[in-house]
Design a protein around this motif. Sequence first.
Motif, PDB file in Angstrom:
ATOM      1  N   CYS A 165       0.695  -1.224  -0.009  1.00  0.00           N
ATOM      2  CA  CYS A 165      -0.019  -0.008  -0.181  1.00  0.00           C
ATOM      3  C   CYS A 165       0.847   1.271   0.075  1.00  0.00           C
ATOM      4  O   CYS A 165       0.512   2.248  -0.655  1.00  0.00           O
ATOM      5  CB  CYS A 165      -0.758  -0.007   1.162  1.00  0.00           C
ATOM      6  SG  CYS A 165      -2.179  -1.359   1.196  1.00  0.00           S
ATOM      7  N   GLU A 214      -3.621   5.478   3.558  1.00  0.00           N
ATOM      8  CA  GLU A 214      -4.942   5.269   4.584  1.00  0.00           C
ATOM      9  C   GLU A 214      -5.026   3.826   4.924  1.00  0.00           C
ATOM     10  O   GLU A 214      -5.098   3.302   6.006  1.00  0.00           O
ATOM     11  CB  GLU A 214      -6.416   5.964   4.335  1.00  0.00           C
ATOM     12  CG  GLU A 214      -6.357   7.532   4.410  1.00  0.00           C
ATOM     13  CD  GLU A 214      -5.878   7.929   5.741  1.00  0.00           C
ATOM     14  OE1 GLU A 214      -6.369   7.280   6.823  1.00  0.00           O
ATOM     15  OE2 GLU A 214      -5.154   8.875   6.020  1.00  0.00           O
ATOM     16  N   ARG A 215      -4.820   3.075   3.714  1.00  0.00           N
ATOM     17  CA  ARG A 215      -5.180   1.820   3.888  1.00  0.00           C
ATOM     18  C   ARG A 215      -3.857   1.008   4.463  1.00  0.00           C
ATOM     19  O   ARG A 215      -4.326   0.134   5.306  1.00  0.00           O
ATOM     20  CB  ARG A 215      -5.238   1.107   2.385  1.00  0.00           C
ATOM     21  CG  ARG A 215      -5.541  -0.362   2.138  1.00  0.00           C
ATOM     22  CD  ARG A 215      -5.768  -0.849   0.893  1.00  0.00           C
ATOM     23  NE  ARG A 215      -7.089  -1.360   0.410  1.00  0.00           N
ATOM     24  CZ  ARG A 215      -7.124  -1.624  -0.810  1.00  0.00           C
ATOM     25  NH1 ARG A 215      -6.419  -1.852  -1.522  1.00  0.00           N
ATOM     26  NH2 ARG A 215      -8.311  -2.205  -1.196  1.00  0.00           N
ATOM     27  N   LEU A 239      -2.329   2.528   6.996  1.00  0.00           N
ATOM     28  CA  LEU A 239      -2.544   2.791   8.268  1.00  0.00           C
ATOM     29  C   LEU A 239      -3.540   1.842   8.857  1.00  0.00           C
ATOM     30  O   LEU A 239      -3.370   1.474  10.117  1.00  0.00           O
ATOM     31  CB  LEU A 239      -2.809   4.271   8.524  1.00  0.00           C
ATOM     32  CG  LEU A 239      -1.579   5.118   8.358  1.00  0.00           C
ATOM     33  CD1 LEU A 239      -2.091   6.972   8.393  1.00  0.00           C
ATOM     34  CD2 LEU A 239      -0.538   4.876   9.347  1.00  0.00           C
ATOM     35  N   ASN A 240      -4.528   1.403   8.249  1.00  0.00           N
ATOM     36  CA  ASN A 240      -5.566   0.752   8.665  1.00  0.00           C
ATOM     37  C   ASN A 240      -4.795  -0.821   8.860  1.00  0.00           C
ATOM     38  O   ASN A 240      -5.459  -1.261  10.023  1.00  0.00           O
ATOM     39  CB  ASN A 240      -6.680   0.538   7.599  1.00  0.00           C
ATOM     40  CG  ASN A 240      -7.757   1.708   7.459  1.00  0.00           C
ATOM     41  OD1 ASN A 240      -7.519   2.738   8.428  1.00  0.00           O
ATOM     42  ND2 ASN A 240      -8.292   1.901   6.590  1.00  0.00           N
ATOM     43  N   LEU A 241      -4.154  -1.245   8.156  1.00  0.00           N
ATOM     44  CA  LEU A 241      -3.412  -2.504   8.392  1.00  0.00           C
ATOM     45  C   LEU A 241      -2.518  -2.244   9.497  1.00  0.00           C
ATOM     46  O   LEU A 241      -2.206  -3.344  10.339  1.00  0.00           O
ATOM     47  CB  LEU A 241      -2.682  -2.959   7.238  1.00  0.00           C
ATOM     48  CG  LEU A 241      -3.597  -3.539   5.877  1.00  0.00           C
ATOM     49  CD1 LEU A 241      -2.729  -3.379   4.515  1.00  0.00           C
ATOM     50  CD2 LEU A 241      -4.111  -4.754   6.200  1.00  0.00           C
ATOM     51  N   ASP A 248      -3.169  -0.540  12.106  1.00  0.00           N
ATOM     52  CA  ASP A 248      -4.092  -0.518  13.359  1.00  0.00           C
ATOM     53  C   ASP A 248      -4.403  -2.137  13.576  1.00  0.00           C
ATOM     54  O   ASP A 248      -4.491  -2.701  14.787  1.00  0.00           O
ATOM     55  CB  ASP A 248      -5.259   0.355  12.898  1.00  0.00           C
ATOM     56  CG  ASP A 248      -5.104   1.623  13.058  1.00  0.00           C
ATOM     57  OD1 ASP A 248      -4.089   2.068  13.547  1.00  0.00           O
ATOM     58  OD2 ASP A 248      -5.981   2.422  12.404  1.00  0.00           O
ATOM     59  N   LEU A 249      -4.719  -2.778  12.593  1.00  0.00           N
ATOM     60  CA  LEU A 249      -5.002  -4.345  12.750  1.00  0.00           C
ATOM     61  C   LEU A 249      -3.858  -5.018  13.383  1.00  0.00           C
ATOM     62  O   LEU A 249      -4.026  -5.770  14.184  1.00  0.00           O
ATOM     63  CB  LEU A 249      -5.289  -4.956  11.013  1.00  0.00           C
ATOM     64  CG  LEU A 249      -6.131  -6.195  11.346  1.00  0.00           C
ATOM     65  CD1 LEU A 249      -7.263  -6.347  12.169  1.00  0.00           C
ATOM     66  CD2 LEU A 249      -6.200  -6.839   9.898  1.00  0.00           C
TER      67      LEU A 249
END
Length: 308
Positions: free
Chosen positions: A101, A108-109, A111-113, A115-116
Amino acid sequence: MELLGSTFDDSMFIEARDRETVALKSYNAKVCEPQWYCVDVALDTIDSLEKQKVMKFRGDLAVRKGEHQKAFEAYRACLDWISDNNLNIRRDVLEGMARCCIKMGQKERALNLVDLLNKEASNTCHLTSLLLLKVSIYHHYGDVGAKILCLQQLCSLLPFNPWHWLDLGHTCLHLLGSDKTSDYPKDHGCELPSSEETAVLKEDTIWLKACTCFIRSRLLLRILQQQQSSFVLKRSEKALEETESALQHLNPTETTIQSLTEVMSEDLIPEKMREDYQDGESLATMCVQSFRERWWDRIVQTQTNTNM
């Protein structure tokens, strides 16, 4: 009179019993052709573990070729076949997706990963990998304040690793010589720095932090050199040259160097360096002082007293 230890136990001379011999079963090693996982195969004809391997290896190969969209799709497909108890492979695949990404400009994608991955982190190894991933993201998008905060967390988590200190020092040095506003390019979708990030972007603060980091990395590298040889030693010698050059550029006074060295060398005790913050330690039992609590408040206070 018998001397202590001069007698032998009779059992030492008793013949050992014949051990039962177990016939070894024949074993035929599986031979794989190069890039066997790239061959078209009906996925419904193989088990879940084999599907996981195929998609993981396809993703890794695509990354090497720079085909990041293809790699992302392979990694995403791989996730469906990873067993619930195989956390290492799952984390490896999620990190691979996040790095794809980054290359594809999907901040953003990524950073979402992150967070996961953060929700599933359970030890210092996980947290270290997570912070390094965040550093890569913020570096790529020019989020200097966020990158500095992540590097400070790495230095707090692994205080005896000279490379994190060196990276933090170079980041501060780069920031001192750049236009502050250009470090947040709008075309990459960067957010404005938070109040905490803004605090670390003040020029006098950055100068002092850069001096501190290079002095700390110099102290650590000199200690590690005593146990190094070959190319590892050469790498440390090159890093030491970088620290000396950076300190000459920053040009701190001898008094400043002395006071910073005194603060940053207090915990450099061999026993403490071996025992504290071992890799793999559970996060549930770990207590890490923040960068400000452990070093920064004392450094600022020392500098204030020196200038009075």
